[in-house]
Design an enzyme around this catalytic site. Structure first.
Site, PDB file in Angstrom:
ATOM      1  N   ASP A  84     -83.813 -31.748  35.216  1.00 48.89           N
ATOM      2  CA  ASP A  84     -83.496 -32.816  34.274  1.00 48.89           C
ATOM      3  C   ASP A  84     -84.596 -33.870  34.358  1.00 48.89           C
ATOM      4  OD1 ASP A  84     -81.568 -34.241  32.538  1.00 48.89           O
ATOM      5  OD2 ASP A  84     -80.098 -33.004  33.596  1.00 48.89           O
ATOM      6  N   ASP A  87     -83.598 -35.708  29.157  1.00 48.80           N
ATOM      7  CA  ASP A  87     -82.403 -36.539  28.996  1.00 48.80           C
ATOM      8  C   ASP A  87     -82.602 -37.622  27.944  1.00 48.80           C
ATOM      9  OD1 ASP A  87     -79.788 -37.400  30.203  1.00 48.80           O
ATOM     10  OD2 ASP A  87     -80.925 -39.237  30.520  1.00 48.80           O
ATOM     11  N   GLU A 128     -82.532 -33.521  24.381  1.00 45.42           N
ATOM     12  CA  GLU A 128     -81.141 -33.887  24.097  1.00 45.42           C
ATOM     13  C   GLU A 128     -81.153 -34.959  23.022  1.00 45.42           C
ATOM     14  OE1 GLU A 128     -77.256 -35.735  26.349  1.00 45.42           O
ATOM     15  OE2 GLU A 128     -79.202 -36.677  26.521  1.00 45.42           O
ATOM     16  N   HIS A 172     -71.898 -31.371  31.166  1.00 52.24           N
ATOM     17  CA  HIS A 172     -71.269 -32.276  32.126  1.00 52.24           C
ATOM     18  C   HIS A 172     -70.807 -33.596  31.501  1.00 52.24           C
ATOM     19  CE1 HIS A 172     -75.383 -33.457  31.595  1.00 52.24           C
ATOM     20  NE2 HIS A 172     -75.097 -34.629  32.105  1.00 52.24           N
ATOM     21  N   ASP A 173     -71.031 -33.771  30.208  1.00 52.04           N
ATOM     22  CA  ASP A 173     -70.638 -35.016  29.541  1.00 52.04           C
ATOM     23  C   ASP A 173     -69.394 -34.850  28.674  1.00 52.04           C
ATOM     24  OD1 ASP A 173     -72.797 -36.401  30.615  1.00 52.04           O
ATOM     25  OD2 ASP A 173     -74.114 -35.911  28.937  1.00 52.04           O
TER      26      ASP A 173
END
Ligand code: BGC
Length: 558
Positions: free
Chosen positions: A98, A207, A256, A334-335
């Protein structure tokens, strides 16, 4: 066009903190990932994306980076990271990390210098972040530079008494935003990226990549997201990184960027793009928002699932990228809440069948899959009863917001149980022992108690389990080259059916799912007599009647 290695990759996303704890301190770690590489490989995945592993005070579980060149002590050290790279590469697995470019921790040395005029390096670093004076002084009370809302709730501005000014943070107040108009900062970031490339990483998930540029006129607007999201200039920054670092090194890069338009998506990640090679957007991820709910608003407002919206969004992106770029396939990360609880069912009776239905519905489509840890065994949302069972920084700002908007404690807690990011972050359920085989020590967040019957060990031994269904579907993707399948969706407006055709190398497949908890009668199945049933998630079938969550895959040779 010759294919690139990342086009037919299968990515497994590891949320480090919750994946596997090798040293029994209650926190997942890099050695824990090394231990489980054979498991990841057994799924058919050949690329692992790990969540941020950098040194961090862990306000946002590592997305708040204190030192980009150091591994968090929670996770190990640089030798462990190198061992992960070596071990993964020996087993034919690539590692992507990430890359957090939008902000640092407020404990990063740059920010320590930036916020303090007495710091010897203040002059250099002050401008690495975004500062604004109070807007005005009314009756001796300062007002914020703008009324913009942070993604985690509350204002985007935090006052710094040492400089008598506010710094911008579009996430938590411990995550000040970097100023991408500062060329020295960009040079420092690029040196950092080069350092990880030299160490041998195979790529990056970038990210919050659409937030790098802000509207420096700072107009008032609530929530104001358009002033710090997807502004044209952020493409210049990404292009610079792409041209100088990502593309010359043949890396996998996934940006993202929620809410991208088709044109912009191709600008990010079309085959001719110089920014990324793939994109994560969230078009199909929140298809059940109740706009009338003003007490737990936005993504927290659980409503009826809009099945047409999910299909239309997936079909839309397949279409946008067809022959022009590489699509990505994922139910969640994961969000988000756990997909089986969100779009399927986590009740005992329909949990397994709905998890398989979700797998059939997605994984015969073209693109690069990203499977989020635990999805492959149907892990569900958490069952936390107390507010302090939750760990996510966002939970606490939003809980206060709900109460302010008039929610009772129970209504606020239910919104958290339904929608909080922590749902996807509880420890991986490896077996049914005390902490689900994740650790022998009390985990950093409590293990979901349904580990007693939802766990890897139990599903390993059942050839029809959700886990083995994932393995079979991934194997099928490979043998049929489904990453490049030509697809046609049917019944796009139908409120229950999820119905499509996918052309593989040897067969044409038709998937028909009942994406609902009600019986579905579908008279117009898009199969002819030469199709045979290839896979189904229930035993007894009536041709045109589908039980809740029933799903079938038919196929014929071509
Ligand atoms: C990450 C989140 C994180 C945020 C801030 C997102 O895109 O996926 O987990 O909280 O960026 O870094």
């Amino acid at each position: 066009m010759t294919r690139k290695w990342w086009q037919d990759a299968v990515i497994y996303q590891v949320y480090l903190r919750s994946f596997n704890d090798s040293n029994n301190d209650g926190i997942g770690d890099l050695q824990g990932v090394i231990e489980k590489l054979p498991y990841i490989k057994s799924l058919g995945a050949n690329t692992v994306w790990i969540s941020p592993h950098y040194d961090s005070p862990m306000d946002d579980n590592g997305y708040d980076v204190r030192d980009f060149f150091k591994v968090s002590e929670d996770y190990g050290d640089l030798d462990d990271f190198k061992a992960l790279l070596d071990s993964a590469h020996d087993q034919g697995i690539k590692i992507i990390i990430d890359l957090v470019l939008n902000h640092t921790s407020d404990e990063h040395p740059w920010f320590e210098a930036a916020k303090d005029p007495a710091h010897p390096k203040h002059e250099k670093y002050h401008d690495y972040y975004i500062w604004q004076p109070p807007k005005d002084m009314t009756d001796g009370v300062q007002t914020l530079p703008t009324n913009w809302r942070s993604w985690f709730g509350g204002p985007v501005w935090e006052y710094n008494a040492l400089t008598h000014s506010y710094y911008l943070h579009i996430f938590s107040k411990k995550m000040p935003d970097l100023n991408w108009r500062n060329k020295n900062m960009i040079q420092d970031m690029m040196a950092m990226i080069q350092w990880w490339i030299d160490l041998g990483v195979d790529g990056f998930r970038v990210d919050a990549s659409n937030h790098l540029e802000k509207n420096w006129d700072f107009p008032d607007a609530y929530p104001g997201y358009e002033h710090f999201s997807s502004l044209p200039k952020h493409h210049d920054y990404l292009k610079l990184l792409g041209e100088q670092l990502f593309f010359p090194n043949n890396l996998m890069t996934i940006g993202e960027s929620g809410g991208a338009s088709p044109k912009e998506a191709l600008q990010y990640a079309g085959f001719d793009s110089k920014e990324f090679n793939m994109l994560i957007q969230f078009g199909h991820c929140w298809a059940d928002i109740d706009d009338a709910n003003h007490i737990t608003p936005g993504k927290w407002a659980k409503g009826t699932i809009n099945v047409p919206h999910i299909k239309q969004s997936l079909a839309h992106w397949i279409n946008v990228f067809e022959d022009k770029g590489q699509n990505t396939l994922y139910w969640h990360n994961h969000d988000h809440p756990r997909v089986v609880s969100h779009y399927g069912s986590d009740t005992f009776k329909t949990h397994e069948i709905s998890a398989k239905m979700l797998a059939y519905s997605l994984y015969l489509l073209p693109g690069t899959p990203i499977i989020y840890q635990g999805e492959e065994i149907g892990m569900t949302n958490v069952d936390y009863q107390q507010l302090n069972d939750f760990r996510d920084v966002e939970v606490y700002t939003e809980y206060a917001n709900f109460i302010q908007l008039g929610a009772t404690h129970e209504v606020a807690m239910q919104a958290l149980r339904d929608r909080a990011r922590d749902n996807a972050r509880s420890p991986m359920q490896w077996d049914n022992t005390l902490h689900g085989g994740f650790s022998e020590y009390t985990p950093w967040m409590a293990t979901n108690q349904n580990k007693d019957f939802i766990n890897v060990r139990q599903q390993e031994n059942d050839k029809n389990s959700i886990l083995n269904t994932y393995r079979n579907l991934i194997a099928l993707r490979k043998s049929e080259d489904l990453a490049f399948a030509k697809t046609q969706f049917y019944d796009l407006d139908h409120a229950q059916s999820f119905h499509y055709q996918s052309k593989g190398k040897y067969h044409t497949y038709v998937v028909i799912s009942n994406f609902s908890d009600q019986t579905m009668v579908l008279n117009d199945l898009k199969i002819t007599d030469d199709y045979t049933l290839y896979l189904s998630n229930t035993r007894a079938q009536e041709r045109n009647v589908f039980k809740p969550y029933e799903a079938r895959i038919y196929r014929k040779k071509h």
